[in-house]
Design a protein around this motif. Sequence first.
Motif, PDB file in Angstrom:
ATOM      1  N   THR A 235       0.823  -1.206   0.000  1.00  0.00           N
ATOM      2  CA  THR A 235       0.000   0.000   0.000  1.00  0.00           C
ATOM      3  C   THR A 235       0.860   1.259   0.000  1.00  0.00           C
ATOM      4  O   THR A 235       0.608   2.212  -0.749  1.00  0.00           O
ATOM      5  CB  THR A 235      -0.950   0.009   1.206  1.00  0.00           C
ATOM      6  OG1 THR A 235      -1.774  -1.158   1.144  1.00  0.00           O
ATOM      7  CG2 THR A 235      -1.836   1.244   1.190  1.00  0.00           C
ATOM      8  N   GLY A 253      -4.577  -0.297  -6.611  1.00  0.00           N
ATOM      9  CA  GLY A 253      -5.011  -0.917  -5.366  1.00  0.00           C
ATOM     10  C   GLY A 253      -4.738  -2.410  -5.401  1.00  0.00           C
ATOM     11  O   GLY A 253      -5.457  -3.173  -6.041  1.00  0.00           O
ATOM     12  N   GLU A 389     -15.168  -4.765  -1.858  1.00  0.00           N
ATOM     13  CA  GLU A 389     -14.900  -3.561  -1.063  1.00  0.00           C
ATOM     14  C   GLU A 389     -16.136  -2.677  -0.896  1.00  0.00           C
ATOM     15  O   GLU A 389     -16.140  -1.485  -1.237  1.00  0.00           O
ATOM     16  CB  GLU A 389     -13.764  -2.770  -1.722  1.00  0.00           C
ATOM     17  CG  GLU A 389     -13.092  -1.777  -0.807  1.00  0.00           C
ATOM     18  CD  GLU A 389     -11.894  -1.113  -1.467  1.00  0.00           C
ATOM     19  OE1 GLU A 389     -11.452  -0.076  -0.957  1.00  0.00           O
ATOM     20  OE2 GLU A 389     -11.402  -1.617  -2.486  1.00  0.00           O
ATOM     21  N   ARG A 394     -15.587  -1.858   4.364  1.00  0.00           N
ATOM     22  CA  ARG A 394     -14.391  -1.008   4.362  1.00  0.00           C
ATOM     23  C   ARG A 394     -14.458   0.090   5.423  1.00  0.00           C
ATOM     24  O   ARG A 394     -13.480   0.347   6.113  1.00  0.00           O
ATOM     25  CB  ARG A 394     -14.226  -0.385   2.970  1.00  0.00           C
ATOM     26  CG  ARG A 394     -13.043   0.540   2.818  1.00  0.00           C
ATOM     27  CD  ARG A 394     -12.828   0.886   1.361  1.00  0.00           C
ATOM     28  NE  ARG A 394     -13.973   1.567   0.787  1.00  0.00           N
ATOM     29  CZ  ARG A 394     -14.098   2.884   0.699  1.00  0.00           C
ATOM     30  NH1 ARG A 394     -13.146   3.664   1.177  1.00  0.00           N
ATOM     31  NH2 ARG A 394     -15.155   3.433   0.137  1.00  0.00           N
ATOM     32  N   ASP A 413      -7.756  -9.621   4.637  1.00  0.00           N
ATOM     33  CA  ASP A 413      -8.173  -8.404   3.940  1.00  0.00           C
ATOM     34  C   ASP A 413      -7.815  -8.524   2.460  1.00  0.00           C
ATOM     35  O   ASP A 413      -6.749  -8.086   2.017  1.00  0.00           O
ATOM     36  CB  ASP A 413      -7.478  -7.204   4.587  1.00  0.00           C
ATOM     37  CG  ASP A 413      -7.971  -5.869   4.054  1.00  0.00           C
ATOM     38  OD1 ASP A 413      -8.837  -5.867   3.162  1.00  0.00           O
ATOM     39  OD2 ASP A 413      -7.469  -4.831   4.526  1.00  0.00           O
ATOM     40  N   ARG A 415      -8.806  -6.995  -0.045  1.00  0.00           N
ATOM     41  CA  ARG A 415      -8.765  -5.745  -0.814  1.00  0.00           C
ATOM     42  C   ARG A 415      -7.853  -4.695  -0.182  1.00  0.00           C
ATOM     43  O   ARG A 415      -7.828  -3.546  -0.636  1.00  0.00           O
ATOM     44  CB  ARG A 415     -10.177  -5.180  -0.959  1.00  0.00           C
ATOM     45  CG  ARG A 415     -11.099  -6.039  -1.820  1.00  0.00           C
ATOM     46  CD  ARG A 415     -10.643  -6.074  -3.260  1.00  0.00           C
ATOM     47  NE  ARG A 415     -11.480  -6.920  -4.090  1.00  0.00           N
ATOM     48  CZ  ARG A 415     -11.251  -7.183  -5.377  1.00  0.00           C
ATOM     49  NH1 ARG A 415     -10.200  -6.652  -5.983  1.00  0.00           N
ATOM     50  NH2 ARG A 415     -12.046  -7.979  -6.041  1.00  0.00           N
ATOM     51  N   CYS A 417      -8.265  -3.000   2.364  1.00  0.00           N
ATOM     52  CA  CYS A 417      -9.129  -1.839   2.572  1.00  0.00           C
ATOM     53  C   CYS A 417      -9.340  -1.489   4.044  1.00  0.00           C
ATOM     54  O   CYS A 417     -10.004  -0.496   4.349  1.00  0.00           O
ATOM     55  CB  CYS A 417     -10.478  -2.066   1.894  1.00  0.00           C
ATOM     56  SG  CYS A 417     -11.435  -3.459   2.525  1.00  0.00           S
TER      57      CYS A 417
END
Length: 436
Positions: A235, A253, A389, A394, A413, A415, A417
Amino acid sequence: MRMSVIGCGYLGAVHAAAMASLGHDVTGIDVDEDKIAALIAGKAPFFEPRLPEMLEEGLASGHLRFSSRMADAAGADVHFLAVGTPQIPGGHAADLRYVDAAIDALLPHLRRGDVVAGKSTVPVGTAGRLAPLIAASGATLVWNPEFLREGWAVHDTLTPDRLVVGAEQGGDGTRAVATLREAYAAAVDAGTPFLVTDLATAELVKGASNAFLATKISFINAMAEIAEASEADITLLADALGLDSRIGRRYLGAGIGFGGGCLPKDIRAFAARADELGRGEAVGFLREVDMINLRRRDRAVRLVVDALGGLVFGRRIAVLGAAFKPFSDDIRDSPALDVAVRLRGLGADVVVTDPAAIDNAVAAHPQLGYARERDDALRDADAVVIVTEWDEYRRELSPEHAGGLVRGRIVIDGRNCLDAAAWRAAGWQYHGMGRR
């Protein structure tokens, strides 16, 4: 302007309703009589924000009608072709039977001066094959590819970031382009770029756009594999890359990858068409893009198995998400359901929840367990996997709230998020996709 929209699926129903909202008189045509009956009643046959309200307004105003008879398309100035182009069963090329059938049915109802505007995603060369057939009726073919995002389709139709119209130069082609410019006058007057190309370029724009987006997503997911192996944070890496104006942050992402009815099939069809043109090596990288994307689903399953110490059989796993993306009920090639099915195959007691896609998921995968409410899925779970998501997961799901329901404090997780630090501070075993 009088318009017809041939095909009332995700693309066509939204396009018909949006054009009617701009004051055009629109008739939507589809061979599926149940779908047409629902649309006539003002019921959207799929979940798409703002579409039900737009349908209701269009029907009430008289600007919007639906029919299962192609003859009711007669008299329109523009006929938008919006039928599906799925993959050929057992292959990667696009199945054009619905496009060809729609054109064959439309031809007897065309007048001299009519414009047929192709919006379906087709292999390059399709418009060149169809143009003479349509010209023989006195009408003109242009290609006007769509760039809609499910969940944002109404917004993207009314306020597109660009309009592309492919046409033959001069004469009827020039007049047809002018007709499309008039049809989209509201967007053009608002400053939307209106790009005129030849037919082949317009067809390639859609395929190339999806190929680029898929490549960008798979690129960051490939980097996530490296980040995980080196104990870096994907990230933060994506944030740093996104600050480069040449790259940008959107579609960086990292997570479980893309799905749906467009990107997967479109990149495969794009590569298949390149093979037919003898230029398959030019897009050979798209096959690796596809492989990287599918590999992320394998990784999500492995994270669950490892987090449970390899003991998956009989363990209750809550899978948050069934749609391939939020703000949609589309489950085509859904990473969420793929992961759920794989976990079920390992003997897990899987419970899937989703705000919009449960009915579609139950019909497609009745062997899975389902809960319509998020908390019912979380209750007594040994592990939680977030795969779609939605805001309900989220933004609105806290470790404290989930902790009162979930038996085992394990969250995967898919995603990236969630606030990893907050979940870990609350005593959860948090696992991201290449994220620390």
